[in-house]
Design a protein around this motif. Structure first.
Motif, PDB file in Angstrom:
ATOM      1  N   LEU A  97       3.502  -0.269  -5.684  1.00 22.46           N
ATOM      2  CA  LEU A  97       2.663   0.209  -4.589  1.00 22.46           C
ATOM      3  C   LEU A  97       3.380   1.320  -3.833  1.00 22.46           C
ATOM      4  N   GLU A  98       2.624   2.122  -3.127  1.00 22.97           N
ATOM      5  CA  GLU A  98       3.205   3.217  -2.356  1.00 22.97           C
ATOM      6  C   GLU A  98       4.119   2.674  -1.266  1.00 22.97           C
ATOM      7  N   ALA A  99       5.321   3.237  -1.174  1.00 24.35           N
ATOM      8  CA  ALA A  99       6.320   2.762  -0.220  1.00 24.35           C
ATOM      9  C   ALA A  99       6.499   3.769   0.913  1.00 24.35           C
ATOM     10  N   HIS A 100       6.783   3.253   2.086  1.00 24.24           N
ATOM     11  CA  HIS A 100       7.116   4.112   3.227  1.00 24.24           C
ATOM     12  C   HIS A 100       8.004   3.322   4.175  1.00 24.24           C
ATOM     13  N   VAL A 112       8.622  -0.727   3.339  1.00 26.40           N
ATOM     14  CA  VAL A 112       7.262  -1.223   3.528  1.00 26.40           C
ATOM     15  C   VAL A 112       6.396  -0.714   2.383  1.00 26.40           C
ATOM     16  N   GLU A 113       5.588  -1.603   1.825  1.00 21.43           N
ATOM     17  CA  GLU A 113       4.620  -1.228   0.802  1.00 21.43           C
ATOM     18  C   GLU A 113       3.207  -1.471   1.332  1.00 21.43           C
ATOM     19  N   LYS A 114       2.311  -0.557   0.990  1.00 21.37           N
ATOM     20  CA  LYS A 114       0.917  -0.660   1.437  1.00 21.37           C
ATOM     21  C   LYS A 114       0.088  -1.311   0.332  1.00 21.37           C
ATOM     22  N   THR A 115      -0.580  -2.408   0.662  1.00 19.91           N
ATOM     23  CA  THR A 115      -1.362  -3.146  -0.319  1.00 19.91           C
ATOM     24  C   THR A 115      -2.792  -2.598  -0.388  1.00 19.91           C
ATOM     25  N   PRO A 116      -3.539  -2.929  -1.447  1.00 19.44           N
ATOM     26  CA  PRO A 116      -4.915  -2.428  -1.569  1.00 19.44           C
ATOM     27  C   PRO A 116      -5.838  -2.854  -0.441  1.00 19.44           C
TER      28      PRO A 116
END
Length: 220
Positions: A97-100, A112-116
């Motif tokens: 997943l996209e991390a930030h 932090v990963e953003k979930t669907p």
């Protein structure tokens, strides 16, 4: 008075972090991670002394520093750090997943990963190659920084949260509109509220937030 430590390439600076020895910044457009030593007692410093820590990275962001190494996220998925003794960069984990956001406590790395479903998940990686584990589900994280034995998170519309690494306990320190540009110094957590254009601080153990300054709208 202000001192110019370094000059970024065209496209500007993405993130800035520091340790006792130096100041680091990421340059998303140029693909570089830069470092400059902290100014000496005489304050002398120039852009010529800035050094390239890593280059040819894909839009590096979310910089962190720990244990004499720089950590960053490349290409939104690669958790990357400088190698042993300042050698070339190494990817220590690749997220699905996209991390930030990024923080380092000792040898432990958090991001932090953003979930669907639009929730965010705080991930913890204790050794390169993983696997990491999710330690906290929380909505809309804007920023996270380390501080002592904890990671502090600024939320969009949710205030300041302290995650205690040893116990795994999370608690809200202060409720606020939104919290970004976090910093921890001494016994306080500092942040800016972009919507209110106000800077605040609160004791790292919680309490009533103190308003420090009001800036013109759009300053943060």
């Amino acid at each position: 008075s202000a001192i110019t430590l370094g000059t970024a390439a065209l496209g500007g600076i993405g993130s800035v972090r520091s340790d006792a020895a130096g100041v680091y910044w990421s340059e998303p457009k140029s693909g570089r991670i830069m470092r400059v030593a902290r100014p000496g007692a005489d304050g002398a410093q120039s852009a010529a002394q800035a050094a390239v820590v890593a280059e040819h990275q894909v839009e590096p962001s979310a910089l962190a520093v720990g244990g004499g190494r720089a950590y960053w996220i490349a290409g939104k998925h690669d958790i990357t750090r400088t190698g042993e003794g300042g050698s070339g960069p190494e990817v220590i984990w690749r997220t699905k997943l996209e991390a930030h956001g990024l923080a380092v406590l000792g040898h432990v790395v958090y991001w932090v990963e953003k979930t669907p479903d639009y929730d965010d998940v705080l991930m913890e990686l204790r050794s390169p190659g993983g696997p990491p584990r999710d330690v906290l589900h929380i909505p809309l994280v804007l920023d996270l920084v380390p501080g002592g034995d904890s990671v502090f998170l600024g939320l969009q519309g949710g205030g300041i949260v302290r995650f205690e690494a040893a116990s795994g306990r999370a608690r809200i320190l202060a409720g606020t509109d939104s919290a970004s540009n976090l910093s921890v110094a001494g016994s306080f957590v500092y942040w800016a509220s972009p919507r209110e254009t106000v800077a605040y601080r609160v004791d790292r153990d919680g309490g009533v937030p103190q308003q420090l300054m009001l800036s013109p709208r759009g300053s943060y």
